[in-house]
Write a protein that holds these residues in place. Sequence first.
Motif, PDB file in Angstrom:
ATOM      1  N   THR A 120       0.826  -1.201   0.000  1.00 55.00           N
ATOM      2  CA  THR A 120       0.000   0.000   0.000  1.00 55.00           C
ATOM      3  C   THR A 120       0.868   1.262   0.000  1.00 55.00           C
ATOM      4  N   GLU A 121       0.333   2.298  -0.577  1.00 52.07           N
ATOM      5  CA  GLU A 121       1.018   3.582  -0.623  1.00 52.07           C
ATOM      6  C   GLU A 121       0.533   4.449   0.534  1.00 52.07           C
ATOM      7  N   VAL A 122       1.436   5.240   1.088  1.00 50.73           N
ATOM      8  CA  VAL A 122       1.106   6.141   2.184  1.00 50.73           C
ATOM      9  C   VAL A 122       1.196   7.567   1.659  1.00 50.73           C
ATOM     10  N   SER A 123       0.105   8.316   1.793  1.00 52.47           N
ATOM     11  CA  SER A 123       0.081   9.679   1.265  1.00 52.47           C
ATOM     12  C   SER A 123       0.771  10.647   2.224  1.00 52.47           C
ATOM     13  N   GLU A 124       1.064  11.841   1.717  1.00 50.18           N
ATOM     14  CA  GLU A 124       1.637  12.883   2.573  1.00 50.18           C
ATOM     15  C   GLU A 124       0.680  13.224   3.704  1.00 50.18           C
ATOM     16  N   SER A 125      -0.619  13.215   3.411  1.00 55.35           N
ATOM     17  CA  SER A 125      -1.610  13.489   4.452  1.00 55.35           C
ATOM     18  C   SER A 125      -1.577  12.422   5.539  1.00 55.35           C
ATOM     19  N   ASP A 182       1.456  13.032   7.705  1.00 54.93           N
ATOM     20  CA  ASP A 182       1.228  14.162   8.603  1.00 54.93           C
ATOM     21  C   ASP A 182       0.381  13.743   9.801  1.00 54.93           C
ATOM     22  N   GLN A 183      -0.664  12.963   9.531  1.00 57.66           N
ATOM     23  CA  GLN A 183      -1.561  12.551  10.616  1.00 57.66           C
ATOM     24  C   GLN A 183      -0.889  11.585  11.574  1.00 57.66           C
ATOM     25  N   TYR A 184      -0.123  10.633  11.040  1.00 61.21           N
ATOM     26  CA  TYR A 184       0.598   9.703  11.911  1.00 61.21           C
ATOM     27  C   TYR A 184       1.616  10.441  12.777  1.00 61.21           C
ATOM     28  N   THR A 185       2.319  11.400  12.166  1.00 64.00           N
ATOM     29  CA  THR A 185       3.309  12.167  12.915  1.00 64.00           C
ATOM     30  C   THR A 185       2.640  12.986  14.016  1.00 64.00           C
ATOM     31  N   GLU A 186       1.485  13.561  13.711  1.00 66.86           N
ATOM     32  CA  GLU A 186       0.765  14.352  14.715  1.00 66.86           C
ATOM     33  C   GLU A 186       0.367  13.484  15.908  1.00 66.86           C
ATOM     34  N   ILE A 187      -0.109  12.265  15.629  1.00 65.05           N
ATOM     35  CA  ILE A 187      -0.499  11.366  16.715  1.00 65.05           C
ATOM     36  C   ILE A 187       0.717  10.986  17.550  1.00 65.05           C
ATOM     37  N   ARG A 188       1.822  10.647  16.880  1.00 60.14           N
ATOM     38  CA  ARG A 188       3.041  10.304  17.619  1.00 60.14           C
ATOM     39  C   ARG A 188       3.503  11.464  18.482  1.00 60.14           C
ATOM     40  N   ARG A 194       3.189   1.605  10.218  1.00 58.82           N
ATOM     41  CA  ARG A 194       2.474   2.227   9.102  1.00 58.82           C
ATOM     42  C   ARG A 194       3.275   3.359   8.454  1.00 58.82           C
ATOM     43  N   THR A 195       4.152   3.991   9.205  1.00 60.70           N
ATOM     44  CA  THR A 195       4.931   5.106   8.656  1.00 60.70           C
ATOM     45  C   THR A 195       6.268   4.587   8.165  1.00 60.70           C
ATOM     46  N   ARG A 196       6.253   3.959   7.020  1.00 64.07           N
ATOM     47  CA  ARG A 196       7.450   3.339   6.481  1.00 64.07           C
ATOM     48  C   ARG A 196       8.281   4.378   5.738  1.00 64.07           C
ATOM     49  N   HIS A 222      13.103  15.877  16.898  1.00 64.89           N
ATOM     50  CA  HIS A 222      13.411  14.577  16.303  1.00 64.89           C
ATOM     51  C   HIS A 222      12.270  14.089  15.420  1.00 64.89           C
ATOM     52  N   LEU A 223      11.043  14.190  15.903  1.00 66.80           N
ATOM     53  CA  LEU A 223       9.903  13.748  15.101  1.00 66.80           C
ATOM     54  C   LEU A 223       9.755  14.606  13.850  1.00 66.80           C
ATOM     55  N   GLY A 224      10.048  15.899  13.964  1.00 70.95           N
ATOM     56  CA  GLY A 224      10.017  16.763  12.793  1.00 70.95           C
ATOM     57  C   GLY A 224      11.101  16.386  11.797  1.00 70.95           C
ATOM     58  N   HIS A 225      12.253  15.999  12.317  1.00 69.52           N
ATOM     59  CA  HIS A 225      13.367  15.562  11.478  1.00 69.52           C
ATOM     60  C   HIS A 225      12.979  14.287  10.727  1.00 69.52           C
ATOM     61  N   VAL A 226      12.385  13.347  11.445  1.00 67.70           N
ATOM     62  CA  VAL A 226      11.960  12.094  10.825  1.00 67.70           C
ATOM     63  C   VAL A 226      10.915  12.360   9.742  1.00 67.70           C
ATOM     64  N   ARG A 227       9.972  13.252  10.025  1.00 67.75           N
ATOM     65  CA  ARG A 227       8.933  13.565   9.034  1.00 67.75           C
ATOM     66  C   ARG A 227       9.553  14.191   7.775  1.00 67.75           C
ATOM     67  N   SER A 228      10.590  15.008   7.954  1.00 67.27           N
ATOM     68  CA  SER A 228      11.244  15.601   6.791  1.00 67.27           C
ATOM     69  C   SER A 228      11.935  14.545   5.944  1.00 67.27           C
ATOM     70  N   LEU A 229      12.435  13.475   6.580  1.00 64.08           N
ATOM     71  CA  LEU A 229      13.026  12.374   5.821  1.00 64.08           C
ATOM     72  C   LEU A 229      11.953  11.672   4.997  1.00 64.08           C
ATOM     73  N   TRP A 230      10.766  11.483   5.585  1.00 66.38           N
ATOM     74  CA  TRP A 230       9.677  10.865   4.820  1.00 66.38           C
ATOM     75  C   TRP A 230       9.343  11.692   3.598  1.00 66.38           C
ATOM     76  N   ALA A 231       9.457  13.012   3.739  1.00 64.43           N
ATOM     77  CA  ALA A 231       9.065  13.908   2.635  1.00 64.43           C
ATOM     78  C   ALA A 231      10.147  14.029   1.580  1.00 64.43           C
ATOM     79  N   SER A 232      11.337  13.454   1.852  1.00 62.16           N
ATOM     80  CA  SER A 232      12.465  13.647   0.924  1.00 62.16           C
ATOM     81  C   SER A 232      13.109  12.325   0.543  1.00 62.16           C
ATOM     82  N   PRO A 233      12.351  11.403  -0.101  1.00 62.20           N
ATOM     83  CA  PRO A 233      12.918  10.109  -0.434  1.00 62.20           C
ATOM     84  C   PRO A 233      13.972  10.146  -1.516  1.00 62.20           C
ATOM     85  N   GLU A 234      14.008  11.199  -2.316  1.00 58.55           N
ATOM     86  CA  GLU A 234      14.967  11.252  -3.434  1.00 58.55           C
ATOM     87  C   GLU A 234      16.171  12.095  -3.031  1.00 58.55           C
TER      88      GLU A 234
END
Length: 221
Positions: free
Chosen positions: A79-84, A87-93, A165-167, A209-221
């Motif tokens: 399954t694909e995980v959207s940016e939305s 964002d929601q998983y990161t907010e919950i964490r 879920r946040t792969r 740290h969580l913000g850093h991790v989220r930025s990695l998710w947003a920058s796979p390339e």
Amino acid sequence: MGHLKQRPLVTVRERLRDQVAHALRAAMISGELRPGQVYSAPGLAEDFGVSATPVREAMLDLAREGLVEPVRNRGFRVTEVSESDLDQYTEIRALIEIPMVGRVTRTATRDELEALRPVAEEIVRAAREHDLIGYLEADRQFHLGLLALTGNDRLVETVGDLRKRTRLYGLSGLDERDRLIPSAEEHLELLQLMLAGDAEGAEQCMRRHLGHVRSLWASPE
């Protein structure tokens, strides 16, 4: 056949089904198994050197977690995980982990916190040595081990599920450019703040740290 790197299944104590599920999660996180692609149980079974049955069972477990979905007569699609979604998983964490770090800082003993140091050091070692699977496992152990000090097993389960879920798709590309090392070192920084009794500083570090991790998710390339 040929989807995955040759990887021995871990221990005889674990059920084969659980070992396969763990290896499949690792392959999804590392990018060996790609979002949107369909993989057959027999093909993956050949990669692992096992029968197709434990692979199908493991895939059904992953489907219940939302990581894959069955495709009739073909296999399973990652399954694909959207940016939305991210964002929601990161907010919950963040809602859970930031205040819990402050709480643990105030309540945990020095010995309990020091017990996490070897795990934090293993995260850094794995990042520096490009041991991606070791990095992911040590990171999981550190975060869930920290939360376990709250004494709330359901909380640990919830964050464990969110982490599945946040792969981090394409994590190997980030690893090749040493972009995982700063995130890895934040674990040691966090631990030092907690050992110093700086609950506010620890919460700020976890937020960063969580913000850093989220930025990695947003920058796979």
